[in-house]
Design a protein around this motif. Sequence first.
Motif, PDB file in Angstrom:
ATOM      1  N   PRO A  12     -11.465 -15.998   4.861  1.00 19.70           N
ATOM      2  CA  PRO A  12     -10.040 -16.214   5.167  1.00 19.70           C
ATOM      3  C   PRO A  12      -9.699 -16.164   6.646  1.00 19.70           C
ATOM      4  N   LEU A  13     -10.270 -15.217   7.387  1.00 15.27           N
ATOM      5  CA  LEU A  13      -9.930 -15.114   8.812  1.00 15.27           C
ATOM      6  C   LEU A  13     -10.580 -16.227   9.616  1.00 15.27           C
ATOM      7  N   GLN A  14     -11.784 -16.592   9.255  1.00 12.77           N
ATOM      8  CA  GLN A  14     -12.429 -17.693   9.961  1.00 12.77           C
ATOM      9  C   GLN A  14     -11.687 -19.002   9.701  1.00 12.77           C
ATOM     10  N   ALA A  15     -11.215 -19.178   8.467  1.00 14.28           N
ATOM     11  CA  ALA A  15     -10.432 -20.372   8.146  1.00 14.28           C
ATOM     12  C   ALA A  15      -9.124 -20.388   8.931  1.00 14.28           C
ATOM     13  N   ALA A  16      -8.482 -19.233   9.042  1.00 14.53           N
ATOM     14  CA  ALA A  16      -7.219 -19.150   9.786  1.00 14.53           C
ATOM     15  C   ALA A  16      -7.428 -19.482  11.255  1.00 14.53           C
ATOM     16  N   LEU A  17      -8.439 -18.905  11.845  1.00 16.46           N
ATOM     17  CA  LEU A  17      -8.696 -19.143  13.270  1.00 16.46           C
ATOM     18  C   LEU A  17      -9.058 -20.595  13.535  1.00 16.46           C
ATOM     19  N   ARG A  18      -9.803 -21.198  12.626  1.00 19.30           N
ATOM     20  CA  ARG A  18     -10.112 -22.630  12.773  1.00 19.30           C
ATOM     21  C   ARG A  18      -8.848 -23.470  12.642  1.00 19.30           C
ATOM     22  N   ALA A  19      -8.006 -23.109  11.685  1.00 19.71           N
ATOM     23  CA  ALA A  19      -6.777 -23.878  11.453  1.00 19.71           C
ATOM     24  C   ALA A  19      -5.838 -23.812  12.648  1.00 19.71           C
ATOM     25  N   LEU A  20      -5.840 -22.684  13.343  1.00 13.13           N
ATOM     26  CA  LEU A  20      -4.922 -22.478  14.464  1.00 13.13           C
ATOM     27  C   LEU A  20      -5.530 -22.840  15.812  1.00 13.13           C
ATOM     28  N   GLY A  21      -6.820 -23.108  15.822  1.00 13.75           N
ATOM     29  CA  GLY A  21      -7.520 -23.351  17.076  1.00 13.75           C
ATOM     30  C   GLY A  21      -7.346 -24.751  17.624  1.00 13.75           C
ATOM     31  N   PRO A  22      -7.849 -24.965  18.826  1.00 15.18           N
ATOM     32  CA  PRO A  22      -7.627 -26.243  19.518  1.00 15.18           C
ATOM     33  C   PRO A  22      -8.433 -27.416  18.974  1.00 15.18           C
ATOM     34  N   ASP A  23      -9.584 -27.168  18.358  1.00 16.48           N
ATOM     35  CA  ASP A  23     -10.436 -28.280  17.924  1.00 16.48           C
ATOM     36  C   ASP A  23      -9.747 -29.157  16.886  1.00 16.48           C
ATOM     37  N   LEU A  24      -9.146 -28.524  15.873  1.00 16.53           N
ATOM     38  CA  LEU A  24      -8.505 -29.290  14.807  1.00 16.53           C
ATOM     39  C   LEU A  24      -7.107 -29.772  15.189  1.00 16.53           C
ATOM     40  N   ALA A  25      -6.634 -29.361  16.349  1.00 17.31           N
ATOM     41  CA  ALA A  25      -5.300 -29.767  16.802  1.00 17.31           C
ATOM     42  C   ALA A  25      -5.313 -31.045  17.621  1.00 17.31           C
ATOM     43  N   GLN A  26      -6.486 -31.551  17.914  1.00 16.92           N
ATOM     44  CA  GLN A  26      -6.584 -32.751  18.747  1.00 16.92           C
ATOM     45  C   GLN A  26      -5.988 -33.967  18.042  1.00 16.92           C
ATOM     46  N   PRO A  27      -5.537 -34.952  18.796  1.00 17.39           N
ATOM     47  CA  PRO A  27      -4.999 -36.180  18.182  1.00 17.39           C
ATOM     48  C   PRO A  27      -5.991 -36.788  17.201  1.00 17.39           C
ATOM     49  N   GLY A  28      -5.506 -37.093  16.012  1.00 11.82           N
ATOM     50  CA  GLY A  28      -6.353 -37.689  14.992  1.00 11.82           C
ATOM     51  C   GLY A  28      -7.105 -36.690  14.145  1.00 11.82           C
TER      52      GLY A  28
ATOM     53  N   ASP B  39     -11.933 -33.566   4.134  1.00 12.05           N
ATOM     54  CA  ASP B  39     -12.625 -32.885   3.052  1.00 12.05           C
ATOM     55  C   ASP B  39     -13.866 -32.203   3.616  1.00 12.05           C
ATOM     56  N   GLY B  40     -14.109 -30.977   3.158  1.00  6.33           N
ATOM     57  CA  GLY B  40     -15.256 -30.226   3.645  1.00  6.33           C
ATOM     58  C   GLY B  40     -15.082 -29.645   5.033  1.00  6.33           C
ATOM     59  N   VAL B  41     -13.848 -29.603   5.549  1.00  2.00           N
ATOM     60  CA  VAL B  41     -13.589 -29.060   6.884  1.00  2.00           C
ATOM     61  C   VAL B  41     -12.925 -27.695   6.746  1.00  2.00           C
ATOM     62  N   LEU B  42     -13.600 -26.640   7.179  1.00  2.00           N
ATOM     63  CA  LEU B  42     -13.020 -25.304   7.132  1.00  2.00           C
ATOM     64  C   LEU B  42     -11.787 -25.249   8.032  1.00  2.00           C
ATOM     65  N   GLY B  43     -10.661 -24.822   7.461  1.00  2.00           N
ATOM     66  CA  GLY B  43      -9.429 -24.712   8.233  1.00  2.00           C
ATOM     67  C   GLY B  43      -8.602 -25.977   8.276  1.00  2.00           C
ATOM     68  N   GLY B  44      -9.085 -27.049   7.626  1.00  2.00           N
ATOM     69  CA  GLY B  44      -8.311 -28.283   7.591  1.00  2.00           C
ATOM     70  C   GLY B  44      -7.120 -28.151   6.653  1.00  2.00           C
ATOM     71  N   LEU B  45      -5.929 -28.537   7.116  1.00  2.00           N
ATOM     72  CA  LEU B  45      -4.741 -28.462   6.272  1.00  2.00           C
ATOM     73  C   LEU B  45      -4.910 -29.320   5.032  1.00  2.00           C
ATOM     74  N   ILE B  46      -4.519 -28.782   3.891  1.00  2.00           N
ATOM     75  CA  ILE B  46      -4.772 -29.426   2.613  1.00  2.00           C
ATOM     76  C   ILE B  46      -3.627 -30.358   2.234  1.00  2.00           C
ATOM     77  N   THR B  47      -3.972 -31.588   1.930  1.00  2.00           N
ATOM     78  CA  THR B  47      -3.000 -32.582   1.465  1.00  2.00           C
ATOM     79  C   THR B  47      -3.378 -33.132   0.098  1.00  2.00           C
ATOM     80  N   GLN B  48      -4.546 -32.732  -0.400  1.00  2.00           N
ATOM     81  CA  GLN B  48      -5.011 -33.207  -1.700  1.00  2.00           C
ATOM     82  C   GLN B  48      -5.902 -32.141  -2.312  1.00  2.00           C
ATOM     83  N   THR B  49      -5.789 -31.944  -3.630  1.00  2.00           N
ATOM     84  CA  THR B  49      -6.548 -30.890  -4.293  1.00  2.00           C
ATOM     85  C   THR B  49      -7.473 -31.475  -5.361  1.00  2.00           C
ATOM     86  N   ASP B  50      -8.441 -30.659  -5.738  1.00  2.00           N
ATOM     87  CA  ASP B  50      -9.414 -31.091  -6.741  1.00  2.00           C
ATOM     88  C   ASP B  50     -10.111 -29.846  -7.265  1.00  2.00           C
ATOM     89  N   GLY B  51     -10.656 -29.940  -8.475  1.00  2.00           N
ATOM     90  CA  GLY B  51     -11.436 -28.843  -9.029  1.00  2.00           C
ATOM     91  C   GLY B  51     -10.681 -28.080 -10.105  1.00  2.00           C
TER      92      GLY B  51
END
Length: 347
Positions: A218-234, A162-174
């Motif tokens: 949108p583009l910053q979120a996409a690049l974060r989602a596809l980048g190496p930082d969020l792809a690490q184990p865990g 939650d609160g992570v730009l580019g984090g894949l969404i598994t739960q919604t709210d609002g």
Amino acid sequence: MTRAAALAMFASLALAGCSDDGGRRDSATAAIISGVMTVTPSGDAPTTSEAPTTTEATTDATSAPATSEASAVDDTSGGAGPKFDIGETPDGGPPPEPKACLKVDLLFVVDNSASMKDEQDNLVASFPGFVEEIQLQLEDAESLHIGVVSTDKYDGNENPCDGVLGGLITQTDGSNSSNAYCGPYVSGLRFMTEQDDLATRFACAAQVGTSGDSNEKPLQAALRALGPDLAQPGQCNEGFVREDALLVLVIITDEEEDGSSGDPPDWFAEIVALKGGVETNIVTLALIGPENPECASAAEVAHRIIDFAEMFTYGSIGQICADSFQPFFHDAISVIDQACENFMPPG
């Protein structure tokens, strides 16, 4: 005539054509075409009486064994005429050839600002037909990865993303969201696959609601989602992006892209670098405010996203104000299919 005999004939006539005068070259060329085109894929006998016999074909072939010519004919091309070996690359290896993609990663970037309720409903309604057509058209594909992100640091997401730009969404709210936990996904991670009930799971994750930041990225979120930082184990997007998969990026927003840092050439260069420098391994689909809308639209014209999408060989732009996104997604299938056929494996 057997395949070996046909190839022996081919070699003989080719040698004769190269060593004689113009008249014999013309004669040899005609005979080559006649001989090759009358050999059926199953190796049956020639269908025309003019085709040379096995005895004739082997008379002048002593200096060029028939078996050495096997690689010169491409029997699988489906073209109208014979194909010829173009040789090796300077380093001695065969020239690289595209191969149909076996894996497809689809990332949906969905604007979750206050004006996006109808557009999210439209996306949810149009998605089942889109993914079904992908599965039917890309029959050789072994697996799909499907993920959704919002255009801001989504607060409704499941911990710890939650609160992570580019984090894949598994739960919604609002407001206007599905307000639900959308998993667990069969992958055991935060993305969907063809093994999930996609109509249900995607409808949950894509209905991200309208409580998001009005300064969309949108583009910053996409690049974060596809980048190496969020792809690490865990991390939030572990296992989602695959080096050997075709990437299909779908951007859905009714605003201009003013929130992300950088400019269209910067986004293009970064996303291409994330795919090993092969931009044809990326398909970009943008449902945005177009320059000349065919429908009544209050959406801003997304000039910067248009510029970005048009940099790609496989880029396509649709209208966010359309009554249904299904026609756009239907047309996009042929773009995805072509990109898949021309996919260049890494390395």
